[in-house]
Write a protein that holds these residues in place. Structure first.
Motif, short mmCIF file in Angstrom:
data_model
loop_
_atom_site.label_atom_id
_atom_site.label_comp_id
_atom_site.label_asym_id
_atom_site.label_seq_id
_atom_site.Cartn_x
_atom_site.Cartn_y
_atom_site.Cartn_z
N ASP A 1 0.75 -1.27 -0.21
CA ASP A 1 0.04 0.05 -0.05
C ASP A 1 0.99 1.26 0.05
O ASP A 1 1.71 1.31 0.82
N PRO A 2 0.62 2.18 -1.00
CA PRO A 2 1.42 3.60 -0.87
C PRO A 2 1.46 4.11 0.50
O PRO A 2 2.46 4.83 0.86
N ALA A 3 0.45 3.87 1.45
CA ALA A 3 0.60 4.66 2.75
C ALA A 3 1.59 4.06 3.52
O ALA A 3 2.20 4.56 4.63
N ILE A 4 1.88 2.74 3.57
CA ILE A 4 3.14 1.99 3.82
C ILE A 4 4.44 2.51 3.23
O ILE A 4 5.32 2.55 4.29
N ARG A 5 4.54 2.65 1.95
CA ARG A 5 5.69 2.97 1.53
C ARG A 5 6.28 4.36 1.85
O ARG A 5 7.34 4.61 2.09
N LYS A 6 5.48 5.26 2.42
CA LYS A 6 5.74 6.56 2.66
C LYS A 6 6.40 6.54 4.20
O LYS A 6 6.79 7.61 4.58
N LEU A 7 6.17 5.56 4.80
CA LEU A 7 6.54 5.63 6.26
C LEU A 7 8.06 5.15 6.12
O LEU A 7 8.51 4.48 5.58
N ASP B 1 -2.14 8.19 11.65
CA ASP B 1 -2.20 8.14 10.44
C ASP B 1 -3.06 7.23 9.90
O ASP B 1 -3.10 6.05 10.17
N LEU B 2 -4.54 7.40 9.77
CA LEU B 2 -5.62 6.52 9.60
C LEU B 2 -5.18 5.72 8.30
O LEU B 2 -5.37 4.49 8.16
N ASP B 3 -4.90 6.09 7.10
CA ASP B 3 -4.25 5.23 5.92
C ASP B 3 -3.02 4.48 6.42
O ASP B 3 -3.36 3.29 5.80
N THR C 1 -2.45 3.24 9.30
CA THR C 1 -2.89 2.46 10.25
C THR C 1 -3.47 1.14 9.75
O THR C 1 -3.57 -0.02 9.58
N GLY C 2 -4.46 1.66 8.78
CA GLY C 2 -5.56 0.77 8.02
C GLY C 2 -4.75 -0.26 7.05
O GLY C 2 -5.13 -1.62 7.05
N ALA C 3 -3.70 0.13 6.54
CA ALA C 3 -2.88 -0.62 5.49
C ALA C 3 -2.04 -1.82 6.20
O ALA C 3 -1.97 -2.83 5.61
N LEU C 4 -1.43 -1.24 7.62
CA LEU C 4 -0.96 -2.28 8.27
C LEU C 4 -1.91 -3.39 8.91
O LEU C 4 -1.57 -4.54 8.95
N ILE C 5 -3.16 -2.88 9.38
CA ILE C 5 -4.16 -3.87 9.96
C ILE C 5 -4.37 -4.86 8.76
O ILE C 5 -4.48 -6.10 9.02
N ALA C 6 -4.40 -4.36 7.69
CA ALA C 6 -4.78 -5.36 6.50
C ALA C 6 -3.91 -6.49 6.15
O ALA C 6 -4.12 -7.44 5.66
N LEU C 7 -2.68 -6.14 6.54
CA LEU C 7 -1.63 -7.12 6.24
C LEU C 7 -1.77 -8.34 7.05
O LEU C 7 -1.57 -9.47 6.69
N ASP D 1 -8.20 8.98 22.07
CA ASP D 1 -8.05 10.29 22.71
C ASP D 1 -6.70 10.81 22.10
O ASP D 1 -5.66 10.35 22.68
N LEU D 2 -6.48 11.65 21.28
CA LEU D 2 -5.41 11.72 20.07
C LEU D 2 -5.09 13.32 19.85
O LEU D 2 -6.06 13.94 20.27
N LYS D 3 -3.98 13.36 19.63
CA LYS D 3 -3.80 14.90 19.41
C LYS D 3 -4.20 15.12 18.03
O LYS D 3 -4.04 16.54 17.49
N GLY D 4 -4.37 14.03 17.22
CA GLY D 4 -5.02 14.48 15.77
C GLY D 4 -5.15 13.31 15.11
O GLY D 4 -4.68 12.28 15.38
N LEU D 5 -5.91 13.30 13.64
CA LEU D 5 -5.97 12.27 13.04
C LEU D 5 -5.49 12.79 11.58
O LEU D 5 -5.61 13.92 11.20
N GLU D 6 -4.70 11.89 10.87
CA GLU D 6 -4.44 12.29 9.62
C GLU D 6 -5.12 11.26 8.38
O GLU D 6 -4.88 10.17 8.67
#
Length: 205
Positions: A42-48, A106-108, A110-116, A134-139
């Motif tokens: 997933d591109p979301a994992i590639r950017k990490l 980072d929702l994208d 996190t979702g990609a990692l869970i999908a693995l 309870d977070l400082k933010g969502l991306e």
């Protein structure tokens, strides 16, 4: 190498295959680690640039449980728990229960990692997610919000999606603050109370 894995606990190799114990995984190349579990990354994992997790775990083909968890995604630190369960005989619903506190999620990614972990290929079936945040933010995508407090349940199948919101508060989304409670979708349509305030309402709308 660029990935370190440390585990201590009980490994079962018979018909009840699984692992229970302490697990630490730290990677400076998350995409390389992901390639071991999926043919396409997933591109979301590639950017990490880095990712890591430390937790007390119970891992089986049907359930992945992470308790006393510390999660690091590019320096954003989260603590809490995750339980990811897949359909077993006689069941049709995949469930994810998450309780997370800390920095920006980072929702994208996190979702990609869970999908693995979808070893049974059930991601396209009926799904239910319960989340307390309870977070400082969502991306998500190019959007990064301010602080978020949430307690909600999302149920989805091939026909419809329903969302039950006990509490949802998010600050600084396109210059406005949002809060909501109630239900959206499913039987009975919707019964939702939403409050919006901020200095940039005209721009946000």
């Amino acid at each position: 190498g660029r990935t370190q894995i440390r585990a201590s606990g009980e490994l079962k190799t018979d018909s009840d295959f699984g692992f229970k114990g302490s697990l630490v995984v730290a990677s400076n190349l998350p995409s390389g680690l992901a390639a071991l579990f999926a043919p396409e990354i997933d591109p979301a994992i590639r950017k990490l640039a880095r990712a890591g997790i430390a937790a007390e775990v119970e891992l089986t083909p049907e359930t992945q449980s992470f308790q006393d968890m510390e999660l690091d995604l590019d320096g954003e630190l989260l603590t809490g728990s995750l339980v990811n369960s897949f359909p077993q005989t006689g069941s049709t619903i995949r469930t994810l229960v998450a309780e997370l506190n800390g920095d920006v999620l980072d929702l994208d990614a996190t979702g990609a990692l869970i999908a693995l972990a979808d070893v049974n290929g059930t991601a396209d079936g009926a799904q239910q997610m319960e989340a307390k945040l309870d977070l400082k933010g969502l991306e998500f995508g190019s959007v990064v919000t301010g602080p978020v407090v949430a307690d909600l349940k999302i149920t989805e199948d091939t026909a419809a999606r329903s969302i039950e919101i006990a509490d949802f508060q998010v600050q600084s989304v396109a210059g406005v603050n949002l809060s909501a409670t109630g239900k959206l979708g499913g039987e009975g349509g919707y019964d939702l109370a939403v409050k919006v305030n901020g200095d940039n309402l005209a721009t946000a709308l």
